[in-house]
Design an enzyme around this catalytic site. Structure first.
Site, short mmCIF file in Angstrom:
data_model
loop_
_atom_site.label_atom_id
_atom_site.label_comp_id
_atom_site.label_asym_id
_atom_site.label_seq_id
_atom_site.Cartn_x
_atom_site.Cartn_y
_atom_site.Cartn_z
CG ASP A 139 -6.07 37.43 34.00
OD1 ASP A 139 -4.83 37.32 34.03
OD2 ASP A 139 -6.65 38.50 33.79
CE LYS A 161 -0.53 37.18 33.40
NZ LYS A 161 -0.82 38.38 32.62
C1 S3P Z 1 -4.92 42.81 31.56
C2 S3P Z 1 -4.08 42.07 30.77
C3 S3P Z 1 -3.49 40.79 31.19
C4 S3P Z 1 -4.18 40.21 32.41
C5 S3P Z 1 -4.46 41.25 33.45
C6 S3P Z 1 -5.32 42.36 32.90
C7 S3P Z 1 -5.45 44.09 31.03
O1 S3P Z 1 -2.13 40.98 31.49
O2 S3P Z 1 -3.41 39.16 32.96
O3 S3P Z 1 -5.13 40.66 34.56
O4 S3P Z 1 -6.42 44.63 31.60
O5 S3P Z 1 -4.91 44.57 30.03
P1 S3P Z 1 -0.98 40.91 30.33
O6 S3P Z 1 -1.43 41.80 29.28
O7 S3P Z 1 0.27 41.35 31.00
O8 S3P Z 1 -0.95 39.47 29.93
#
Ligand code: S3P
Length: 433
Positions: free
Chosen positions: A316, A343
């Site tokens: 992120d 995203k």
């Molecule tokens: C998150 C996982 C991440 C991240 C998101 C929050 C989470 O996404 O980008 O902001 O809380 O599990 P991905 O698991 O799809 O990479």
């Protein structure tokens, strides 16, 4: 519509606390709701994404007392105590809410529908639906694999062994939550390490989670026992302040009580490799999560080839890392980060276009970016309705020769509602109109 105007700043100083961790906040509400007993949460991030999760559990009959100042008292209903909601469950911009909830809802006795805003309705959901179907769930998206997601209740789930095609904590967590309701042991193998808050918090609620290498397993049919959750502050929000101080001369700031779970600290490793004067102080463990105060001072940065092993650990933070790269001497190259394209916006495209608009040589590739560091001229950029793009360009403005205008920054509310106030206190030259 909020528009940010940011100009060069003379220096950032002081000690600050950014808001609570978004990922941990979501999970505290989810697990607190399906636990037996009363869970007390403190340090919760009270931002739109997390409040969307909270509202869905209220719609499913959970009594959640909002005590103010990031404190909640959640009267857990147990794994099988949720009630059918009378309306669709709307989760706004929050991918975490949608992807984790679909796993949890797949194991319920009732039907439910998950909906989201325009951005979330364009984000891929097959990555969670396909493995849930293998477990015996009946879950449907539209023909493009997007939400609304319709979940039919009353299905018997069976555990699966699943090798995830991409590194995603949301997919992993979705399957672990469904696994609580499945017969047998659900095993999820990740191709690269991703944030492990679900695993840690399940253990905090007394649920057995096994880890062997990159495989995480849970066996269905147990119970979660209410506990206290103390949410550390969000390293993903701290990241904006860290980079801001690094690229602004005469800066020295300390961010207190930041979560430094090793699955989240890629930003620290990457910034240090770029030459950041950054130190961790007062390291401690709070409720199973490591926390520290992070002190950072203005530093001359140099471009690097970002090791791919850090991609999942800083997923992120890349928008603001690109801003650091734009201020560094030499070239920065990122590869292996195609996930950035799915995203809240396509973050490779949004950042490449924005950086070019403010006079930076940034070239997007399929799975990353090449940035020639130097100076930032300034100009007008779009947030693409993405909170992290908006805040990243606010940071870039601090080093711009002519100032930066960021359009449509309303979305900052989803993860960091106090950003404007905190940034100004720190010393950002920021006005909002
Ligand atoms: C998150 C996982 C991440 C991240 C998101 C929050 C989470 O996404 O980008 O902001 O809380 O599990 P991905 O698991 O799809 O990479």
């Amino acid at each position: 519509m909020n528009t940010f105007f940011i100009k060069k700043s003379t220096g950032l100083a002081g000690r600050y606390r950014v808001p609570g961790d978004k990922s941990i906040s979501h999970r505290s509400i989810m697990l607190g709701s399906i636990a037996e007993g009363v869970t007390e949460v403190s340090g919760l991030l009270e931002a739109e994404d997390v409040l969307a999760t909270l509202a869905t559990f209220e719609s499913m009959g959970v009594n959640i007392e909002r005590l103010g100042d990031g404190c909640l008292r959640i009267h857990g209903v147990g794994l099988h105590g949720l009630k059918a909601p009378s309306n669709d469950l709307y989760v706004g911009n929050s991918g975490t809410s949608m992807r984790l909830l679909v796993g949890l809802l797949a194991g319920q006795a009732f039907d439910a529908t998950l909906t989201g805003d325009v951005s979330l309705s364009k984000r891929p959901m097959r990555r969670v639906l396909d493995p849930l179907v293998l477990m015996g769930a009946k879950v449907q998206s539209n023909e493009n694999g997007f939400s609304p997601l319709k979940i039919s209740g009353g299905r018997s789930l069976t555990a699966i062994d699943y090798v995830m095609p991409m590194g995603s904590a949301q997919v992993k967590s979705c399957l672990l939550l469904a696994g609580l309701y499945a017969a047998g042991t659900t095993r999820v193998t990740e191709p690269a390490v991703t944030r492990d808050h679900t695993e840690r918090m399940l253990e905090g609620f007394g649920y057995v989670v096994e880890k062997t290498g990159n495989t995480i397993s849970v066996t269905g049919g147990g119970t979660l026992t209410a506990t206290k959750v103390d949410v550390p502050t969000d390293i993903s929000s701290a990241a904006f302040m860290l980079v801001a101080a690094l690229i602004t001369s005469n800066s020295d700031i300390t961010l207190e009580h930041v979560g430094i779970n090793p699955t989240r600290t890629g930003i620290i490793d990457i910034l240090k490799a770029m030459g950041a004067d950054l130190t961790l102080e007062n390291n401690r463990i709070i409720g199973g999560e490591e926390v520290a105060d992070i002190r950072v001072k203005s530093s001359p940065l140099k471009g690097i080839h970002i090791p791919e092993k850090f991609v999942g650990l800083a997923i992120d933070e890349f928008p603001v890392i690109f801003v650091a790269a734009a201020c560094a001497e030499g070239e920065t190259v990122l590869t292996g980060a195609a996930e950035l394209r799915v995203k809240e916006s396509d973050r490779i495209q949004s950042m490449a276009e924005g950086l070019q608009a403010v006079g930076v040589d940034a070239q997007a590739s399929d799975d990353g970016m090449i940035i020639q560091g130097g100076s930032i001229k300034g100009g007008i950029v779009e947030s693409y309705d993405d909170h992290r793009i908006a805040m990243s360009f606010a940071v870039a403005g601090l080093r711009s020769e002519q100032g930066i205008q960021v359009n449509n920054c309303e979305n900052v509310k989803t993860s960091f509602p106090s950003f404007m106030a905190l940034a100004k206190k720190c010393g950002f030259n920021l006005t909002v109109r």
